[in-house]
Structures are given as structure tokens and as C-alpha cells.
Motif scaffolding. Sequence first.
Motif, PDB file in Angstrom:
ATOM      1  N   ASN A 107       0.714  -1.109  -0.151  1.00  0.00           N
ATOM      2  CA  ASN A 107       0.119  -0.074   0.252  1.00  0.00           C
ATOM      3  C   ASN A 107       1.445   1.037   0.145  1.00  0.00           C
ATOM      4  O   ASN A 107       2.022   0.902  -0.364  1.00  0.00           O
ATOM      5  CB  ASN A 107      -1.256   0.093   1.023  1.00  0.00           C
ATOM      6  N   GLN A 108       0.359   2.542   0.530  1.00  0.00           N
ATOM      7  CA  GLN A 108       1.231   3.642  -0.082  1.00  0.00           C
ATOM      8  C   GLN A 108       1.854   4.044   1.040  1.00  0.00           C
ATOM      9  O   GLN A 108       2.916   4.907   1.214  1.00  0.00           O
ATOM     10  CB  GLN A 108      -0.011   4.694  -0.616  1.00  0.00           C
ATOM     11  N   TYR A 151      -1.287   1.476  -5.225  1.00  0.00           N
ATOM     12  CA  TYR A 151      -0.811   1.065  -4.912  1.00  0.00           C
ATOM     13  C   TYR A 151       0.856   0.666  -5.292  1.00  0.00           C
ATOM     14  O   TYR A 151       0.838   1.211  -6.820  1.00  0.00           O
ATOM     15  CB  TYR A 151      -1.591  -0.130  -4.271  1.00  0.00           C
TER      16      TYR A 151
END
Length: 499
Positions: free
Chosen positions: A102-103, A172
Motif C-alpha cells: 500500500n502507499q 498501490y
Amino acid sequence: MEKPEQSRKGKHCWRRIWRKFFIWMLLVTFLLIVTVLSLSGYAISKYKQDYYGSCLRSCDIMAEEFTEYSRQNPREDLLRDYIPKNMDKIAQQTDAFLYLFNQDGDCIYASENSGISADELKLSTEMRSGLQKDGEYMTDSNVGKIDHSAAEPMLTRGRTFYLVRNGEEVPYYMFASSYTRQLNVYVTHMMLLVVILFFVMLLLSGLLTFYGSWNSNRRLEQLETAMRRYVQGDYSQSIDTDSFVGTELEQVASLAEQIGSQSDRAEESSRQFVSNVSHELRTPMTIISGFVEGILDGTVPKPKRMEYLSIVSQEVQRLKMLVTSMLNLTKFDAGTIQMNYRMFTLNDTAFRTILMFENRLEKRNIAVEGLDSPPVRVCADPDLIGQVVYNLVENAVKFVNDGGTITFTFADEENDWVFAVRNTGKGISKEELPKIFERFYKSDASRSQDKTGLGLGLDITKKIIHLHHAQISVRSEENAYTEFEVRLPHMEPPEQENE
């Protein structure tokens, strides 16, 4: 003594070959290293780029596919089932390890073949900043590994993609990692091939260079041998210049051959010169010695003594002119002759000269004309001009036909004093006319008529004329006449002459 000399030359020859071979091999080795490294570096770099693209292209394809599918199915939770299944499937097909982050850099899923739990993985700050800045990331360094427990080097490729979550696109990160075994094997094989190729090329270059050095040294030896013969005065064998065509010694061989040829001609001319001088000196000395002894022992009667003394005087004058010619020739070549300008009457010089040949002229019934011309006074070196007159008159007496005529011309023109001697006879051919002023040159006709001449008279004459800044020319018609003309430029007499 000969064998040690040959041994010394042989050692010197081989030292020269090896020195030249070593220098050339250094240059060839350097060029080969630069060339081989450049080509191999380019080949490895190109293969590496292609390998990166083929192995890790799946990362880019999946990222684009997931983004597109999420936009078409915004309400479906792709992270629960769709994305993991596809990641495992692609990972098995490509033999690569796939990871989803994820970020925040937390791992959401790791493909089953990676053998590691997603909770153990986290993106480094460097990798995240690279993705956020450029949208992609690629490396083969250890700091770029996703799973740091892997001992082998790995290629890692990261790509940003977007999934629709709660109506918004959320970034993502998709990563793919692959072992570099194939790349390493290729690089190893390539380097091995490069090394083999390098040594093969080095061996061939060495053989060619050695052959070139040996061949060049062989030619140089031929040239040295020929030059050594020339130094020792042996000109019997000339240099084969054809064998040097296209080599660096072509010009040197050509010049050496010219030097040898000219030296051979000079040697032959010198031998002929010594022979002619010996004969020329012997004849008047024999005459003088015989007449003087005849007078001293009373063999010659008193009424004939004055006649014989006159002949002796003429032969002495002939010897004087010969010695003077030889001395002047040496001075001309050395550039040390001194000029003594004075005013004198050219007609008187010609008259005194013709008296020296009186007996020969009477025996052959030769007529002499032009000596009664109005007197012409010139300013020049009387001794040197006297030698010019003697040489021209002697030539005319030698080659005039029996019963022929020798004609003198004296003139005072606007810019020049002119003196000319013309004799009837066979003349000189057009082919030989330009050569008659060359040293030791004797035309075919003169060889048969003049057995004792040295071939120096006209060469000396030309040098004296040039010293006076004057001109001499010759005109001839075969079986008719030959005429030499001298033009002395007007000049002011020295001050003592004016007084």
C-alpha cells in the motif's frame, strides 16, 4: 674475424626485430583491450536491458490490468480474491516473486512461491520515494531487495497502479523480483568468450607483427648491405628497388640506388680523369725532355735549336694551361677562386693563344680569319678569360676539318663585349649539344678525334663565364660548323685602371 662480426650483426638484427615487435605489440594490445572491452560492455549492457524487460514486464502488465479492472468494477474488493489469485498464477508462470504494497509501504500480499509472509515485508524509504517521484522503480543492488533473507542477487521492479476504493483511486505498489542466475551465466560466458577472443586476436596480431618486423628488418638489412658495399667502393650490384615498393623504405631505397648509381659514374669518371691526366702530362713532358736532352748533348744542330726551343716553349705553355685548369677546377668546386678585374684587349689574348697552335694549324693547312678586327678592350680577369679563350681555340683546332677555317669575331655592342670562335667541320648533333658543358663529357665524334682531352675545358669555361656574370652559347650544324659565343657584360674598370 668474419664469424664474430657476423654474430654481432645477427644479435643486433634480432635485438632490432624484438624491439620493434615489443613496441608494436604494446600498441596492438592496448587497441585490442579497448576494442574488446567496448564491444563486450555494449553486448552485456544490451542483454541486461533485454533481460530486465522480459523478466519483469509482468509487473507492468499486471499493474495496468488491475487498474483497468478496478475502474470497470469499482464496488468489487479486488484485494480479497482477484489480485492474490492472479499474482500467484503469474508468479508461477514467470518464475518471479510478486509483492503488493500500500502507499504506506506495508506489504498486503506476497505470492505463494516467495515463501515469506506479507507481515515480514516493508518497503524502504528509498524505494517508496522513487516510486512516488517517477511512478516506477528498478534495481539489481542488495538495497533494492524485497526479501533480504535471499542470498543470491535479484532483479527488482516496482510499478505504481491505482485501485478504486470507496469511490476514490488509491495508489498501490506492485513489485516483482527475479534471481539473476541466467544473467550471471550469460555474463560469465560472455567474459570467457571475450578472454578467448582477446588471446586469439593477440596471438594472430603477434604473429603478423613479428612477420612484419622480420620482413621490414630483412629489407633494412638488404639496404644496409648495399650501402656498406657502396661505402667500400663496390657498385657492381645495384639495389632491387622493386622489392621495396609499397614499404616505408621505398623512398630511402630509391635514393640509395641513385646515390650508388651516381657514385659509380663519378668513380668511373674519376678513373678516366686520372688516366687522361696522366697521358696528357706525359706527352708534353716527353717532348720537352727529348728536345732539351737533344740540345744539351749536341744531337740537335744549332740551326734547329731555336725551332726546337719554340716547340718546347709551346709544350710548356700547354702544361701550364693544363695545371692551371686543374687548380682552377679545384678552386671552383671549393668556391675560393679570387677575381682580378683589369682592362685588356681581347684581340691580343686571342692572337697569343692562336700562336700556341701555329705548327698544328700549318700542318693541317687551317686558315685563321678575324684576328685583324678592330681591337675590343674588356674589363675582366685576364688570366681566367685567357683560359676561356684557350679552351675555345683548342676545341676549334681539334675539331676543324683539314683545310678548314677558324674564324674569330670581336664586337663592342650596347650592353656586351662579344667574342666568338667558329670552326668548320663535322659539327655537333642536336642530341649532344645540351651535354657538352658537363664535366668529363665527350661526344661520340670527339672521342674519335680527341684521344687525350679530359672533358674539362668547357666545364671550366662555363664556370669562369658564370663568375663574370656573362653568358656562353653554342651553335652548330652537322657537317658544316660549330660556333661558341661569349658575351661579357659592360662594367666599370677598377679605379687604378682609370688612373
